[in-house]
Design a protein around this motif. Structure first.
Motif, PDB file in Angstrom:
ATOM      1  N   LEU A  13       0.828  -1.207   0.000  1.00 10.32           N
ATOM      2  CA  LEU A  13       0.000   0.000   0.000  1.00 10.32           C
ATOM      3  C   LEU A  13       0.863   1.257   0.000  1.00 10.32           C
ATOM      4  CD1 LEU A  13      -2.788   1.299   0.184  1.00 10.32           C
ATOM      5  CD2 LEU A  13      -2.625   1.115   2.675  1.00 10.32           C
ATOM      6  N   LEU A  14       1.885   1.281   0.849  1.00 14.58           N
ATOM      7  CA  LEU A  14       2.797   2.430   0.883  1.00 14.58           C
ATOM      8  C   LEU A  14       3.532   2.583  -0.439  1.00 14.58           C
ATOM      9  CD1 LEU A  14       4.292   2.050   4.476  1.00 14.58           C
ATOM     10  CD2 LEU A  14       2.601   3.719   3.712  1.00 14.58           C
ATOM     11  N   TYR A  15       3.939   1.452  -1.027  1.00 14.83           N
ATOM     12  CA  TYR A  15       4.629   1.482  -2.319  1.00 14.83           C
ATOM     13  C   TYR A  15       3.743   2.090  -3.394  1.00 14.83           C
ATOM     14  CZ  TYR A  15       7.153  -0.279  -6.416  1.00 14.83           C
ATOM     15  OH  TYR A  15       7.821  -0.381  -7.600  1.00 14.83           O
ATOM     16  N   ALA A  16       2.472   1.715  -3.380  1.00  8.33           N
ATOM     17  CA  ALA A  16       1.550   2.242  -4.388  1.00  8.33           C
ATOM     18  C   ALA A  16       1.249   3.720  -4.154  1.00  8.33           C
ATOM     19  CB  ALA A  16       0.251   1.427  -4.389  1.00  8.33           C
ATOM     20  N   VAL A  17       1.019   4.098  -2.891  1.00  7.88           N
ATOM     21  CA  VAL A  17       0.615   5.475  -2.585  1.00  7.88           C
ATOM     22  C   VAL A  17       1.755   6.454  -2.806  1.00  7.88           C
ATOM     23  CG1 VAL A  17      -0.129   7.010  -0.720  1.00  7.88           C
ATOM     24  CG2 VAL A  17      -1.209   4.776  -1.006  1.00  7.88           C
TER      25      VAL A  17
ATOM     26  N   LEU B 279       4.797   5.844  -4.457  1.00  4.53           N
ATOM     27  CA  LEU B 279       5.678   5.660  -5.605  1.00  4.53           C
ATOM     28  C   LEU B 279       4.889   5.487  -6.902  1.00  4.53           C
ATOM     29  CD1 LEU B 279       8.660   5.469  -6.385  1.00  4.53           C
ATOM     30  CD2 LEU B 279       8.464   2.994  -6.201  1.00  4.53           C
ATOM     31  N   LEU B 280       4.059   4.457  -6.966  1.00  4.26           N
ATOM     32  CA  LEU B 280       3.373   4.173  -8.221  1.00  4.26           C
ATOM     33  C   LEU B 280       2.394   5.287  -8.603  1.00  4.26           C
ATOM     34  CD1 LEU B 280       2.640   0.343  -7.886  1.00  4.26           C
ATOM     35  CD2 LEU B 280       4.518   1.487  -9.077  1.00  4.26           C
ATOM     36  N   ILE B 281       1.590   5.733  -7.667  1.00  3.64           N
ATOM     37  CA  ILE B 281       0.607   6.779  -7.982  1.00  3.64           C
ATOM     38  C   ILE B 281       1.298   8.094  -8.347  1.00  3.64           C
ATOM     39  CG2 ILE B 281      -1.262   8.174  -7.021  1.00  3.64           C
ATOM     40  CD1 ILE B 281      -2.196   5.731  -5.493  1.00  3.64           C
ATOM     41  N   PRO B 282       2.316   8.571  -7.596  1.00  2.00           N
ATOM     42  CA  PRO B 282       3.008   9.795  -8.035  1.00  2.00           C
ATOM     43  C   PRO B 282       3.658   9.668  -9.405  1.00  2.00           C
ATOM     44  CG  PRO B 282       3.483   9.355  -5.726  1.00  2.00           C
ATOM     45  CD  PRO B 282       2.761   8.154  -6.249  1.00  2.00           C
ATOM     46  N   ILE B 283       4.248   8.500  -9.691  1.00  2.00           N
ATOM     47  CA  ILE B 283       4.853   8.309 -11.010  1.00  2.00           C
ATOM     48  C   ILE B 283       3.782   8.376 -12.104  1.00  2.00           C
ATOM     49  CG2 ILE B 283       5.990   6.628 -12.496  1.00  2.00           C
ATOM     50  CD1 ILE B 283       7.597   5.708 -10.111  1.00  2.00           C
ATOM     51  N   GLY B 284       2.679   7.698 -11.877  1.00  2.00           N
ATOM     52  CA  GLY B 284       1.599   7.736 -12.855  1.00  2.00           C
ATOM     53  C   GLY B 284       1.042   9.136 -13.034  1.00  2.00           C
ATOM     54  N   TYR B 285       0.913   9.878 -11.937  1.00  6.15           N
ATOM     55  CA  TYR B 285       0.387  11.254 -12.034  1.00  6.15           C
ATOM     56  C   TYR B 285       1.375  12.162 -12.759  1.00  6.15           C
ATOM     57  CZ  TYR B 285      -1.728  15.686 -10.664  1.00  6.15           C
ATOM     58  OH  TYR B 285      -2.316  16.925 -10.683  1.00  6.15           O
ATOM     59  N   ALA B 286       2.685  11.960 -12.525  1.00  8.05           N
ATOM     60  CA  ALA B 286       3.689  12.763 -13.235  1.00  8.05           C
ATOM     61  C   ALA B 286       3.644  12.486 -14.731  1.00  8.05           C
ATOM     62  CB  ALA B 286       5.078  12.465 -12.673  1.00  8.05           C
ATOM     63  N   ILE B 287       3.489  11.215 -15.109  1.00  4.35           N
ATOM     64  CA  ILE B 287       3.380  10.884 -16.532  1.00  4.35           C
ATOM     65  C   ILE B 287       2.113  11.510 -17.124  1.00  4.35           C
ATOM     66  CG2 ILE B 287       3.094   8.994 -18.170  1.00  4.35           C
ATOM     67  CD1 ILE B 287       4.773   7.258 -16.289  1.00  4.35           C
ATOM     68  N   TYR B 288       1.021  11.466 -16.368  1.00  2.00           N
ATOM     69  CA  TYR B 288      -0.226  12.091 -16.843  1.00  2.00           C
ATOM     70  C   TYR B 288      -0.038  13.592 -17.028  1.00  2.00           C
ATOM     71  CZ  TYR B 288      -4.768  14.371 -16.312  1.00  2.00           C
ATOM     72  OH  TYR B 288      -5.854  15.184 -16.473  1.00  2.00           O
ATOM     73  N   LEU B 289       0.596  14.252 -16.062  1.00  2.00           N
ATOM     74  CA  LEU B 289       0.802  15.698 -16.165  1.00  2.00           C
ATOM     75  C   LEU B 289       1.699  16.065 -17.340  1.00  2.00           C
ATOM     76  CD1 LEU B 289       1.286  17.092 -12.537  1.00  2.00           C
ATOM     77  CD2 LEU B 289      -0.581  17.557 -14.125  1.00  2.00           C
ATOM     78  N   SER B 290       2.650  15.178 -17.669  1.00  2.00           N
ATOM     79  CA  SER B 290       3.587  15.506 -18.743  1.00  2.00           C
ATOM     80  C   SER B 290       2.893  15.637 -20.094  1.00  2.00           C
ATOM     81  CB  SER B 290       4.680  14.435 -18.822  1.00  2.00           C
ATOM     82  OG  SER B 290       4.148  13.188 -19.243  1.00  2.00           O
ATOM     83  N   PHE B 291       1.702  15.086 -20.234  1.00  2.00           N
ATOM     84  CA  PHE B 291       0.948  15.200 -21.484  1.00  2.00           C
ATOM     85  C   PHE B 291      -0.096  16.313 -21.426  1.00  2.00           C
ATOM     86  CE2 PHE B 291       2.398  10.774 -21.527  1.00  2.00           C
ATOM     87  CZ  PHE B 291       2.988  10.728 -22.781  1.00  2.00           C
ATOM     88  N   GLN B 292      -0.095  17.079 -20.342  1.00  2.00           N
ATOM     89  CA  GLN B 292      -1.002  18.200 -20.205  1.00  2.00           C
ATOM     90  C   GLN B 292      -0.253  19.505 -20.468  1.00  2.00           C
ATOM     91  OE1 GLN B 292      -4.386  17.548 -19.468  1.00  2.00           O
ATOM     92  NE2 GLN B 292      -3.623  15.458 -19.788  1.00  2.00           N
ATOM     93  N   GLY B 293      -1.002  20.561 -20.692  1.00  2.00           N
ATOM     94  CA  GLY B 293      -0.418  21.874 -20.919  1.00  2.00           C
ATOM     95  C   GLY B 293      -1.298  22.944 -20.329  1.00  2.00           C
ATOM     96  N   LEU B 294      -0.716  24.082 -20.044  1.00  4.79           N
ATOM     97  CA  LEU B 294      -1.455  25.202 -19.480  1.00  4.79           C
ATOM     98  C   LEU B 294      -1.815  26.171 -20.598  1.00  4.79           C
ATOM     99  CD1 LEU B 294       0.678  25.821 -16.260  1.00  4.79           C
ATOM    100  CD2 LEU B 294      -1.460  24.549 -16.476  1.00  4.79           C
TER     101      LEU B 294
END
Length: 323
Positions: A42-46, A48-63
């Motif tokens: 659970l700690l690994y997912a919360v 590490l995995l979720i922040p990495i996934g969110y960073a990848i998601y943000l990288s395809f967004q723009g302001l």
């Protein structure tokens, strides 16, 4: 009296005894390992995995600026690989890697060389006070990086530096530790001072795992301690050297604390001096999280590629495998 055949029959009966069943008749299936692992997973997912996934998601967004109010407002929209193109076309990004390469060429070899030297010296049979020496060399690693950077920063400043004071008393001038060309060795020295002890412990532990009979056989054959160190000890601790080299390389690619702490003391360290400093500026000074996320993903991929290439290059030599 039980005969041998009776004992064998009893043993076979014990070995073939079926596993205990639960009350409902089904074979008992324990979930204890999964329950014990669940907090770590659970700690690994919360964290590490979720922040990495969110960073990848943000990288395809723009302001993008949209209408609304007197000045409008910025809204995140999907922009595809635009942030990656912008990062790869930014000369500051490559300049940061260039400075990082100079820093790494100083910090990594010196750190590993001193760690190996100290480990060999402590492992020498005639060395005294081994416990004290290990502790004294390891203590700088326990000092937080920011504290170490401030400590060395005040030792670099001309007004507070003891080195500059000694230079002035001998008729010289102040030593420009925080200006080029001494800036790179000065920043690298902080990482070297803090990292030698950790790497030394790893190499020394590998040396202590080598059977003493090997050394005794070499001494009987007339080998000197210098020859034993070069021809026996160093080749046998090659996996530890690869491990410490990998740690040092990853630490070099992630360097941030030392130059950031020293930046108020010198104008030669800019906000984009190394890649992580540029990522921090884009994220928290310019408030452009998508662009910073794209640069972070590229940096992470670069670290993975460099690590894999290092392991492939040293696999046969250090681990005896096929490259």
């Amino acid at each position: 009296m039980t005969t041998n055949s009776g004992v064998s029959t009893a043993v076979r009966a014990t070995e073939l005894r079926p596993l205990p069943r639960a009350r409902n008749g089904r074979r008992r299936n324990t979930f204890a390992p999964y329950v014990l692992l669940s907090p770590a997973l659970l700690l690994y997912a919360v964290f590490l995995l979720i922040p990495i996934g969110y960073a990848i998601y943000l990288s395809f967004q723009g302001l993008r600026l949209v209408a609304g109010g007197a000045f409008g407002k910025r809204q995140q929209v999907f922009v595809g690989f635009d942030n990656y193109h912008t990062t790869l076309a930014d000369p500051e990004f490559y300049s940061g890697f260039g400075r990082l390469a100079i820093y790494g060429l100083i910090a990594v070899p010196v750190t590993l060389g001193l760690a190996l030297l100290f480990a060999l010296l402590i492992d020498h049979p005639k060395t005294r006070a081994k416990s004290f020496s290990r502790t004294a060399i390891f203590i700088p690693y326990a000092v937080p990086g920011v504290v170490a950077s401030l400590l060395w920063g005040f030792m670099y400043l001309p007004s507070t530096s003891p080195f500059s004071y000694i230079s002035k008393t001998m008729g010289g001038g102040s030593i420009p530790f925080l200006n080029l060309p001494l800036l790179f060795p000065s920043v690298a020295n902080i990482a070297i001072w803090g990292g030698v002890g950790f790497n030394m412990i790893i190499i020394y532990t590998a040396l202590r795992a080598v059977p003493a009979d090997i050394y005794e056989s070499a001494r009987i054959d007339g080998a000197s301690e210098w020859q034993i160190a070069l021809r026996i000890k160093i080749p046998l601790v090659a996996p530890a050297l690869v491990l410490t080299g990998l740690f040092s390389l990853i630490g070099t690619l992630q360097v941030y604390g030392e130059p950031t702490t020293l930046s108020p003391m010198t104008a030669d360290i800019t906000q984009t001096w190394v890649p992580l400093m540029k990522i921090y500026r884009d994220a928290f000074t310019r408030d452009d999280l998508p662009l910073a996320s794209a640069a972070s993903v590229l940096l992470a991929l670069g670290i993975v590629v460099v690590s894999v290439l290092l392991l492939l290059a040293t696999q046969r030599r250090a681990f005896g495998g096929n490259s």
